[in-house]
Design an enzyme around this catalytic site. Sequence first.
Site, PDB file in Angstrom:
ATOM      1  CD  GLU A 125     -18.446 -12.305   6.220  1.00  0.00           C
ATOM      2  OE1 GLU A 125     -17.913 -11.974   7.288  1.00  0.00           O
ATOM      3  OE2 GLU A 125     -19.684 -12.381   6.083  1.00  0.00           O
ATOM      4  CG  HIS A 240     -22.012 -19.970  10.128  1.00  0.00           C
ATOM      5  ND1 HIS A 240     -20.741 -20.435   9.925  1.00  0.00           N
ATOM      6  CD2 HIS A 240     -21.963 -18.628   9.889  1.00  0.00           C
ATOM      7  CE1 HIS A 240     -19.957 -19.430   9.586  1.00  0.00           C
ATOM      8  NE2 HIS A 240     -20.674 -18.316   9.560  1.00  0.00           N
ATOM      9  NE  ARG A 288     -22.851 -17.197   6.300  1.00  0.00           N
ATOM     10  CZ  ARG A 288     -23.107 -16.260   7.198  1.00  0.00           C
ATOM     11  NH1 ARG A 288     -24.326 -16.150   7.715  1.00  0.00           N
ATOM     12  NH2 ARG A 288     -22.161 -15.439   7.596  1.00  0.00           N
ATOM     13  CG  HIS A 347     -25.699 -18.482  11.751  1.00  0.00           C
ATOM     14  ND1 HIS A 347     -25.034 -18.034  12.870  1.00  0.00           N
ATOM     15  CD2 HIS A 347     -25.503 -17.537  10.790  1.00  0.00           C
ATOM     16  CE1 HIS A 347     -24.450 -16.868  12.603  1.00  0.00           C
ATOM     17  NE2 HIS A 347     -24.737 -16.535  11.348  1.00  0.00           N
ATOM     18  NE  ARG A 382     -28.122 -13.949   7.669  1.00  0.00           N
ATOM     19  CZ  ARG A 382     -26.852 -13.810   8.033  1.00  0.00           C
ATOM     20  NH1 ARG A 382     -26.104 -12.857   7.506  1.00  0.00           N
ATOM     21  NH2 ARG A 382     -26.305 -14.627   8.911  1.00  0.00           N
TER      22      ARG A 382
END
Length: 533
Positions: A125, A240, A288, A347, A382
Amino acid sequence: MGAEIRADLVVVGAGVAGLTAALTAAEAGLDVVVLNKGRAWRPEELEQSTSTFYAQGGIAVVDPDDPDDSEPLHVDDTLAAGAGLTVREPTEQIVAAGWAAVAGLVDWGARFDTGADGRFLRTREGGHSVRRIIHAGGDATGAQVQAALGAALGPTGVRVLDDARATEILTAPDRTAAGVAYTDDGGDGAVWAPTVLLATGGVGHLYAATTNPAGATGDGIALALRAGAAVADLEFIQFHPTMLYVPGARGRRTLVSEALRGEGGRLFDVDGASVTDGVHPLGDLAPRDVVARAVTAAMERTGAPHVYLDVSGIADVEERFPTVLAGVRAAGVSLDDRRLPVVPGAHYLCGGVVTDPHGRTGVRGLLAAGEVGRTGFHGANRLASNSLLEGLVMGRRAAAVAVERRDEPVPAVRVEVPDIRRAADRSALQDRMSARVALLRDADGLAATGEFLAAAAPRIQDSREAAEDAALTLTARAVVAAATARTESRGCHFRADHPRTAREAGSRGFVLRGGDFAEVALPELVGASSGRF
């Protein structure tokens, strides 16, 4: 006061951090009570009350036998995503404890996807250097984790109070926690315990659209602030990049897992141009905050209300991502052309209640773990799939603290929960936060939102909705205070009037004093042992 319960540990919240702590503590012989604001766990239902259940991607964890990965590499990826605010020592500790925490979860019955050799399958990811994320049911990792923890809880003797809402952390005048006041269908009650763990999740419903379940209303942040604990990094709310776009929808929307991009999905604007070309070397797998802002820029450039995630390059998309596709179909969105309309959505809260690496806050006996806590692990942004990892590790660590404190005396405290608290209209609050305190912020928008929140009228706390609105109002005020104080752009926090990133910048802590927020110097987070910094 109605029912009064005595316990060694009371856990507020029933997601990965809370239930991991409850199970670990119970195995050590502690008497544990869990307050679950949501309904009783029913694994067959599609709508659940915890964010854990909706986690699709997986758990980022290093396999000690993987020659392509290592704990230092995972730490480096985490530090890079955190944009200069990730604290190295707790990060190293959490990453190092990950493999044992996952093994414990497997012992409780969790089953992850494996290959023919029996080893965990892994995906990649955004922000990760290698394929490191283990998953279950393709994209149903959170559901598997929640189901395993729920099933393991049965024979332990842990007492779970469902539909039970915490209303106050009970504290002595010297700021020692004594338990939790709560309310449920039977009326008001209290759980008295030497150790209280906040594991309430996030704040997604500060915004009009979020990937979070309905209960993510900032309860833990509000409870901690009222008890005298410090919070930090609240300005860093991760959006997100890919939440399913549904015209006119509010509240929880379907998350479109980042793992789709890890397996070959690509982002394009409505004109067919790549969303991330020239934006970052990692392209669609950039951190992100980078991708979310690129999506927003593409929407502004084209005037369209969304971009597309093209999944035509994923051969087994139906088998690999059944959870995403179920949500897409439930929303009435067609996948015939293999393109999903997506937008950024609120998110994850990267900051939270300030703790040391074992979950201790500055209020003796009060702990925090999971999304509600701020260990310094996430910094300003994060890293993908580090959330379940942190919940598992910090849940186990919080339980260890509770074991140490089991014989601590519980101070006598008078239960006094205010009947009235300031609470803004929820829809108005969400609209203002979405417009002025989301991906793009500036001084004027922050000031106007702060004035709106300060003018919130007092409301009788006679319902769950009223209590949640009060928690949202206080949490929103804290977010605005933090975002106003940070006059730079970093990670999830972007100030249009201060677009540059400062050469040096630390985390800021805030406490509630006399109804206003006061900035405080953050204590040393590593090595604290007293429960009071």
